[in-house]
Design a protein around this motif. Structure first.
Motif, short mmCIF file in Angstrom:
data_model
loop_
_atom_site.label_atom_id
_atom_site.label_comp_id
_atom_site.label_asym_id
_atom_site.label_seq_id
_atom_site.Cartn_x
_atom_site.Cartn_y
_atom_site.Cartn_z
N SER A 1 0.84 -1.19 0.00
CA SER A 1 0.00 0.00 0.00
C SER A 1 0.87 1.24 0.00
CB SER A 1 -0.91 -0.01 1.23
OG SER A 1 -1.75 1.11 1.26
N HIS B 1 6.09 3.12 1.48
CA HIS B 1 5.88 1.96 2.36
C HIS B 1 7.13 1.68 3.20
CE1 HIS B 1 3.74 -1.75 3.46
NE2 HIS B 1 4.92 -2.33 3.43
N GLY C 1 -4.45 -1.84 9.32
CA GLY C 1 -3.24 -1.67 8.52
C GLY C 1 -2.03 -2.35 9.13
N ASP D 1 -4.34 -2.20 3.44
CA ASP D 1 -5.26 -1.10 3.71
C ASP D 1 -6.70 -1.58 3.50
OD1 ASP D 1 -6.07 -0.61 0.89
OD2 ASP D 1 -4.03 0.13 0.64
N GLN E 1 -7.64 -2.70 -0.05
CA GLN E 1 -7.08 -4.01 -0.38
C GLN E 1 -7.85 -5.12 0.32
OE1 GLN E 1 -3.03 -3.27 0.92
NE2 GLN E 1 -2.30 -3.15 -1.20
N SER F 1 -3.54 2.78 5.43
CA SER F 1 -2.35 2.75 4.58
C SER F 1 -1.19 3.53 5.22
CB SER F 1 -2.67 3.35 3.21
OG SER F 1 -1.53 3.44 2.41
N GLN G 1 1.35 2.07 7.56
CA GLN G 1 2.31 1.14 6.98
C GLN G 1 3.56 1.85 6.45
OE1 GLN G 1 0.54 -2.11 4.55
NE2 GLN G 1 -1.42 -1.16 5.06
N ILE H 1 -4.62 5.70 -2.83
CA ILE H 1 -4.78 4.46 -2.06
C ILE H 1 -6.04 3.71 -2.48
CG2 ILE H 1 -5.29 3.60 0.28
CD1 ILE H 1 -3.44 6.03 1.21
N GLY I 1 -5.83 0.21 -4.27
CA GLY I 1 -6.29 -0.87 -3.41
C GLY I 1 -7.45 -1.65 -3.99
#
Length: 433
Positions: free
Chosen positions: A11, A16, A87, A93, A96, A233, A236, A330, A334
């Protein structure tokens, strides 16, 4: 949920795990390393849409709707804590998680609804920034709306300096906004006993259609659906060790809670300012940001009051632009696993907000702009259940969350919040029909 986090990709890949978190050392060092995502999320809780609903609510009903601001903020703290937990514990996220759990048609429907919410939020940012430019530089509103299409490049410039610099920029603007409202409240001198009474919910909020409409607008402006995707997100971006997950959950929750308490004070300050300045003087008709700006200096007896108000509004609009860009990226990546250059993705979203804003402003002028601001927040509230229900479901799933699945008390509280949000939206829709 058969799909793993690793198979879904990272994500916000470019950031990241880019911020180092010390595994030892003092608690303060670890907390400061984690501080940041909560403030990016908190920005969405004090964007120009909040200004429109808070000013209209404070002017028309005094401190009555202050309890709605408080309850909305408590809901936000709980939901954002769940988002951060998802997360960190699941390593994905919210978008996702939806793609991994639901069928393709359901995923596409949720994506479309979230895009509508992001466009509604973007609409508020466009109008808020354009109004601020008009107040500060006397730029015609239509030209200000068109000019906001260019701030798509702001996020690109900021990201080049690293994620920590982006967070520092956001926090600096938040400090400016908070300072502006401390100045305004010092001039307004509200009756703090009456303010405290406004924190107690009134039954008239549910029974009075006008109050309910603004209350749901405040709810939509406070608990924003795309922020739930964003927070899951942003946590992360921290490079913590797997064995430090429990510590990471606690620190991320604390970061979000502190930031949202700041957001509550700013939102409350806007409503209190409108109530103490306009409602107390019998001006219950003040609903336009432009009108509030014009009246602040003469009613507070300070020439700087209106300028400070406009500066805070401009800072709010720019802050929201940055976080809206991240949320849009995102959500698209995602839900769809579709990676577009960020400037293209941002420009498309911004144009979808600019076009209706230009049409409305051109047809109905400044008042139409403020009405559109309030409507955008009601739209956000109507989209909220489609983000809240999956979030509560996922964070209650032991198969996905493991030992970080919500305990029974948190699960019950989260479902109660979801039920309240859905119930208020149903009542609003029935009333409108």
């Amino acid at each position: 949920m058969s799909t793993t986090a690793s198979s879904l990709g990272r994500s916000l890949a470019e950031s990241h795990r880019s911020v180092a978190v010390p595994s030892g050392g003092s608690w303060w060092k670890r907390f400061l390393a984690f501080a940041g995502p909560g403030y990016l999320v908190a920005v969405g809780y004090m964007d120009p849409g909040n200004w429109a609903t808070d000013i209209a609510g404070g002017s028309a009903f005094g401190y009555t709707l202050l309890s709605v601001v408080l309850l909305s903020n408590i809901m936000a703290i709980v939901l954002q804590a769940l988002s951060a937990r998802l997360g960190i514990a699941a390593g994905m996220d919210l978008a996702q998680a939806c793609r991994a759990s639901y069928s393709r048609p359901v995923t596409l429907a949720l994506w479309a609804l979230c895009e509508v919410a992001i466009i509604a939020c973007d609409l508020a940012e466009v109008l808020g920034t354009a109004i601020a430019l008009k107040l500060l530089f006397n730029l015609p509103l239509v030209w200000g709306v068109a000019l906001t299409a260019l701030d798509v490049f702001l996020i690109l410039a900021l990201q080049r300096f690293g994620f920590r610099k982006l967070e520092a920029f956001i926090i600096a603007l938040l400090v400016i906004i908070a300072g502006c409202f401390l100045f305004e409240l010092a001039l307004a001198r509200p009756a703090w006993g009456t303010v405290a009474a406004g924190l107690v919910p009134s039954p008239s909020i549910v029974t009075d259609p006008a109050k309910l409409y603004l209350a749901i607008g405040i709810l939509g402006a406070t608990v924003m659906p795309h922020n739930l995707y964003l927070h899951s997100s942003l946590v992360q971006t921290r490079a913590y060790r797997v064995e430090d997950k429990a510590d990471a959950v606690k620190l991320a929750t604390l970061d979000g809670t502190v930031a949202l308490v700041l957001a509550f004070f700013i939102n409350a300050a806007i409503l209190i300012l409108a109530a103490a300045t306009f409602h107390a003087a019998g001006r219950t008709d003040v609903a336009d940001i432009d009108q509030a700006h014009q009246l602040l200096s003469p009613m507070l007896g300070a020439g700087a009051a209106s300028a400070v108000f406009a500066i805070a509004l401009l800072a709010s609009g720019q802050n929201s632009t940055v976080t809206g860009t991240l949320a849009g990226q995102i959500v698209m990546e995602g839900f769809l696993d579709l990676k577009l250059p960020s400037w293209i993705r941002r420009l498309v979203t911004r144009l979808l907000a600019v076009v209706p804003a230009v049409i409305v402003v051109g047809a109905s002028g400044d008042r139409g702009a403020t009405q559109l601001l309030v409507l955008s927040q009601v739209i956000l509230s109507l989209q909220l259940p489609f983000a809240v229900v999956p979030l509560v479901r996922f964070t209650s799933d032991k198969g996905l969350m493991g030992r970080f699945a919500s305990p029974v008390w948190l699960k019950v509280l989260a479902w109660i919040i979801a039920a309240v949000i859905i119930g208020l939206n149903v009542k609003l829709l029935l009333g409108m029909i």
